[in-house]
Design a protein around this motif. Structure first.
Motif, PDB file in Angstrom:
ATOM      1  N   VAL A  45       0.841  -1.193   0.000  1.00  0.00           N
ATOM      2  CA  VAL A  45       0.000   0.000   0.000  1.00  0.00           C
ATOM      3  C   VAL A  45       0.881   1.250   0.000  1.00  0.00           C
ATOM      4  CG1 VAL A  45      -1.687   1.329   1.329  1.00  0.00           C
ATOM      5  CG2 VAL A  45      -1.957  -1.133   1.101  1.00  0.00           C
ATOM      6  N   GLY A  46       1.957   1.240   0.756  1.00  0.00           N
ATOM      7  CA  GLY A  46       2.864   2.379   0.797  1.00  0.00           C
ATOM      8  C   GLY A  46       3.481   2.681  -0.556  1.00  0.00           C
ATOM      9  N   ARG A  47       3.706   1.643  -1.348  1.00  0.00           N
ATOM     10  CA  ARG A  47       4.295   1.826  -2.672  1.00  0.00           C
ATOM     11  C   ARG A  47       3.282   2.415  -3.666  1.00  0.00           C
ATOM     12  NH1 ARG A  47       6.712  -3.377  -5.102  1.00  0.00           N
ATOM     13  NH2 ARG A  47       4.959  -3.437  -6.506  1.00  0.00           N
ATOM     14  N   TRP A  48       2.016   2.043  -3.515  1.00  0.00           N
ATOM     15  CA  TRP A  48       0.999   2.441  -4.495  1.00  0.00           C
ATOM     16  C   TRP A  48       0.130   3.608  -4.032  1.00  0.00           C
ATOM     17  CZ3 TRP A  48       1.478   0.787  -9.244  1.00  0.00           C
ATOM     18  CH2 TRP A  48       2.186  -0.384  -9.466  1.00  0.00           C
ATOM     19  N   LEU A  49       0.154   3.954  -2.758  1.00  0.00           N
ATOM     20  CA  LEU A  49      -0.719   5.019  -2.228  1.00  0.00           C
ATOM     21  C   LEU A  49       0.141   6.115  -1.622  1.00  0.00           C
ATOM     22  CD1 LEU A  49      -3.665   5.859  -1.715  1.00  0.00           C
ATOM     23  CD2 LEU A  49      -3.508   4.685   0.466  1.00  0.00           C
ATOM     24  N   PRO A  50       0.367   7.204  -2.360  1.00  0.00           N
ATOM     25  CA  PRO A  50       1.198   8.292  -1.845  1.00  0.00           C
ATOM     26  C   PRO A  50       0.625   8.865  -0.541  1.00  0.00           C
ATOM     27  CG  PRO A  50       0.685   8.621  -4.168  1.00  0.00           C
ATOM     28  CD  PRO A  50      -0.154   7.475  -3.689  1.00  0.00           C
ATOM     29  N   GLY A  51       1.504   9.104   0.399  1.00  0.00           N
ATOM     30  CA  GLY A  51       1.083   9.678   1.679  1.00  0.00           C
ATOM     31  C   GLY A  51       0.665   8.666   2.710  1.00  0.00           C
ATOM     32  N   PHE A  52       0.657   7.367   2.377  1.00  0.00           N
ATOM     33  CA  PHE A  52       0.272   6.337   3.330  1.00  0.00           C
ATOM     34  C   PHE A  52       1.369   6.173   4.378  1.00  0.00           C
ATOM     35  CE2 PHE A  52       0.374   1.868   4.724  1.00  0.00           C
ATOM     36  CZ  PHE A  52      -0.876   1.778   5.301  1.00  0.00           C
ATOM     37  N   ASP A  53       0.978   6.180   5.638  1.00  0.00           N
ATOM     38  CA  ASP A  53       1.930   6.027   6.748  1.00  0.00           C
ATOM     39  C   ASP A  53       1.557   4.783   7.546  1.00  0.00           C
ATOM     40  OD1 ASP A  53       3.806   6.323   8.714  1.00  0.00           O
ATOM     41  OD2 ASP A  53       2.816   8.004   9.683  1.00  0.00           O
ATOM     42  N   PRO A  54       2.266   3.672   7.382  1.00  0.00           N
ATOM     43  CA  PRO A  54       1.906   2.436   8.066  1.00  0.00           C
ATOM     44  C   PRO A  54       2.071   2.509   9.579  1.00  0.00           C
ATOM     45  CG  PRO A  54       3.965   2.144   6.901  1.00  0.00           C
ATOM     46  CD  PRO A  54       3.433   3.498   6.534  1.00  0.00           C
TER      47      PRO A  54
END
Length: 56
Positions: A45-54
């Motif tokens: 998700v971090g690779r495909w969704l900019p701004g995602f913070d796991p």
């Protein structure tokens, strides 16, 4: 019951233009859960969704 009486209801509403994609995502998650699939989903998700913070 009105939205004012249930404030959490307003937070759960999805704009109509996003309803289809959310349905696809939730269906995919349900399928992966049934298959007991495991992967680095936060990394994907971090690779495909900019701004995602796991870590959030």
């Amino acid at each position: 019951m009105t939205t004012a009486a249930r404030p959490e209801r307003r937070q759960l509403q999805v704009p109509p233009e996003y309803a289809a994609i959310h349905r696809v995502v939730l269906g995919t998650v349900a399928l992966l859960c049934q298959l007991d699939a495991g992967a680095d989903y936060a990394g994907l998700v971090g690779r495909w969704l900019p701004g995602f913070d796991p870590d959030r």
